[in-house]
Write a protein that holds these residues in place. Structure first.
Motif, mmCIF file in Angstrom:
data_model
loop_
_atom_site.group_PDB
_atom_site.id
_atom_site.type_symbol
_atom_site.label_atom_id
_atom_site.label_comp_id
_atom_site.label_asym_id
_atom_site.label_seq_id
_atom_site.Cartn_x
_atom_site.Cartn_y
_atom_site.Cartn_z
ATOM 1 N N CYS A 73 10.505 28.334 38.022
ATOM 2 C CA CYS A 73 10.356 27.172 37.127
ATOM 3 C C CYS A 73 10.776 25.881 37.830
ATOM 4 N N ALA A 75 12.884 23.547 37.088
ATOM 5 C CA ALA A 75 14.316 23.274 37.196
ATOM 6 C C ALA A 75 14.914 23.958 38.417
ATOM 7 N N MET A 76 14.439 25.174 38.738
ATOM 8 C CA MET A 76 14.982 25.881 39.908
ATOM 9 C C MET A 76 14.631 25.172 41.208
ATOM 10 N N GLU A 79 17.193 22.537 41.682
ATOM 11 C CA GLU A 79 18.544 23.075 41.879
ATOM 12 C C GLU A 79 18.730 23.662 43.272
ATOM 13 N N THR A 100 12.847 18.705 29.591
ATOM 14 C CA THR A 100 13.845 19.669 30.070
ATOM 15 C C THR A 100 13.431 21.090 29.670
ATOM 16 N N GLN A 101 12.987 21.231 28.427
ATOM 17 C CA GLN A 101 12.582 22.554 27.932
ATOM 18 C C GLN A 101 11.415 23.100 28.756
ATOM 19 N N VAL A 102 10.434 22.257 29.039
ATOM 20 C CA VAL A 102 9.259 22.689 29.811
ATOM 21 C C VAL A 102 9.683 23.010 31.245
ATOM 22 N N ARG A 105 10.673 26.480 32.197
ATOM 23 C CA ARG A 105 9.638 27.512 32.176
ATOM 24 C C ARG A 105 8.500 27.246 33.157
#
Ligand SMILES: Cc1cc2nc3c(=O)[nH]c(=O)nc-3n(C[C@H](O)[C@H](O)[C@H](O)COP(=O)(O)OP(=O)(O)OC[C@H]3O[C@@H](n4cnc5c(N)ncnc54)[C@H](O)[C@@H]3O)c2cc1C
Ligand code: FES
Ligand code: FES
Lengths: 288, 162
Positions: A73, A75-76, A79, A100-102, A105
């Motif tokens: 996803c 976010a990863m 990070e 943020t929610q999207v 995923r």
């Protein structure tokens, strides 16, 4: 309507078999597919969740480059400790996708294979010269990102095929990238136009290689070879940037819609490519 | 194919449920587990009213299939307070009148919790971007942001004195 079934295979082979069915669909983050299933625009009889296949989520350094599992996803990506230092343009493009929610995923494979002309990560991946590792009934093959989407909603993947990973090539010193898009507000919208630029410089700041890719100005994202060529051998002097912008405008074949007219999109694409090139160049100069 | 059996941990408790392959996590939370705090505002990922935390990540439960949560930890608004003691975020939302109709509130609280779990000291800009996927038709957002930043300050204080 045939009844829907859900499968979460734990191996590539199992997934290939499941996806060989006539109306089976791959599921990564579901932020496109599930919206389409719920609205009735997609009517698969089988949803094949790829996320439990080992390696499909995660990022690893390999042979000087990176291998990004296809279902990782957004976010990863941000990070990861080194990915955004070396490929800031790819990461910023992927991080523009939704909320943020999207971001918790949405994957690169889904962004690419949904085959929207405006998909944000795609121009950045193409400019980065990323490739896809594709699994299928005949084994695994590798293909450049720009060969996957053939038109809005259409890909070159054949029955049973799916993307297992993206490969970002090894990066020398003094190299970087950038992605910019134009949306009418600051968050949560679809690109009117987008531009990704990836550059590698020599010690004096002269471009050794340059790749420019555009989104939302044609039925698919475009790699504009002439635009990249216009920057090679230059330090992004005004005349080089002007020539690049001309090449960008010449390549655009946008539609007019509620987000922008064809003229506006063409003009904006050149402005974005200009700005992204300057950002990539400044970033590259700062690289060790 | 018939119903699928899924086991997960919801708000710390092991649960098992049956779902149809097309049912979402939001459907199951509301209709099978009777946790009706999470709301469906749009069903397409745009409003955030259905936000829950899944294995530590904020997601729209309307865009997760129920069967996908097999083995996962899911946190919903029902798990935010400790018994009858409100979580500081909940208390600050009351103090700042950061809600009116309340439809968006469970999602915004879960999104805010995920923010403060990841970043105990967000700037106003960070909080506004983080919450960009949570729409509110009533408050104008300002009170929400003030409540979140105030709760963050209190939680930092609590942590210091703990
Ligand atoms: C609120 C919201 C905002 C959004 N904002 C943006 C935005 O700003 N920019 C943007 O570009 N997009 C945006 N999107 C669209 C979407 O989030 C992205 O395209 C996302 O990257 C899709 O990834 P996914 O993993 O969720 O894909 P999925 O929904 O899982 O899949 C999408 C498509 O790709 C296929 N697929 C998935 N994985 C594979 C694979 N490994 N191999 C082959 N095919 C595969 C699926 O079958 C499906 O056809 C937004 C969506 C929402 C709901
Ligand atoms: S109901 Fe899920 S985002 Fe609106
Ligand atoms: S309080 Fe009414 S939608 Fe937010």
């Amino acid at each position: 309507m045939a009844q829907l079934s859900y499968l979460s295979p734990s191996s590539v082979d199992e997934a290939v078999k499941a996806l060989s069915g006539t109306s089976a669909r791959a599921l990564s983050g579901g932020t496109d597919l599930l919206v389409q299933v719920r609205s009735g625009r997609a009517k698969p009889d089988q949803i094949v969740d790829l996320k439990r296949i080992p390696g499909l989520i995660g990022i690893r350094a390999e042979n000087g480059g990176f291998v990004i599992g296809s279902a990782t996803c957004g976010a990863m990506l941000s990070e990861h400790p080194t990915l955004s230092k070396i490929w800031p343009g790819v990461v910023e493009a992927a991080n523009l996708i939704g909320s943020t929610q999207v971001q918790g995923r949405a994957s690169l494979a889904g962004n690419l294979c949904n085959a929207s002309p405006a998909a944000d990560s795609v121009p950045a991946l193409i400019a980065a010269r990323a490739t896809c590792v594709i699994a299928g009934p005949a084994g695994t093959r590798e293909a450049a990102v720009e060969t996957i989407v053939t038109g809005p909603g259409k890909t070159s993947l054949t029955a049973g095929e799916f993307i297992i990973a993206f490969k970002l090539p090894p990066r020398g010193p003094k190299a970087s990238d950038a992605y910019l898009r134009m949306i009418p507000r600051t968050e949560m919208d679809i690109a009117v136009a987008g531009a990704g630029v990836s550059l590698a410089l020599d010690a004096d700041g002269v471009c050794l290689s340059a790749h420019v890719a555009l989104g939302a100005v044609a039925p698919t994202a475009l790699l504009v070879a002439d635009a990249g060529q216009a920057l090679i051998g230059t330090r992004l002097e005004e005349v080089a940037l002007t020539r690049m912008a001309e090449a960008v405008r010449a390549a655009c074949q946008p539609i007019s819609d509620k987000r922008g007219t064809a003229d506006y999109r063409t003009k904006i694409a050149a402005v974005l490519a200009h700005r992204a090139a300057v950002i990539a160049w400044n970033r590259a100069k700062e690289q060790a | 194919m018939s119903k699928q059996r899924t086991a997960a941990i919801v708000n710390g408790d092991p649960v098992e449920f049956l779902s149809d392959p097309g049912q979402t996590l939001l459907d199951v939370l509301r209709d099978e587990l009777h946790l009706t705090g999470s709301k469906e505002g749009c069903g397409s990922g745009d409003c955030g009213a259905c936000s829950v935390i899944m294995d530590g990540r904020l997601v729209c439960s309307c865009l997760v299939l129920a069967a996908e949560v097999e083995g996962c930890r899911v946190e919903t608004i029902e798990g935010l307070s400790t018994g009858s003691t409100l979580h500081p975020l909940q208390q600050k939302f009351l103090d700042h009148a950061a809600l009116q109709c309340g439809f968006c509130t469970p999602g915004i609280l879960m999104a805010s919790k995920a923010l403060l779990d990841a970043n105990p000291d967000p700037t106003e800009t960070e909080a506004r971007y983080w919450l960009a996927g949570n729409l509110c038709r009533c408050t104008g957002y300002d009170k929400i942001i003030k409540a979140v930043l105030d709760a963050a300050a209190e939680l930092r204080q609590d942590r210091k004195s703990a």
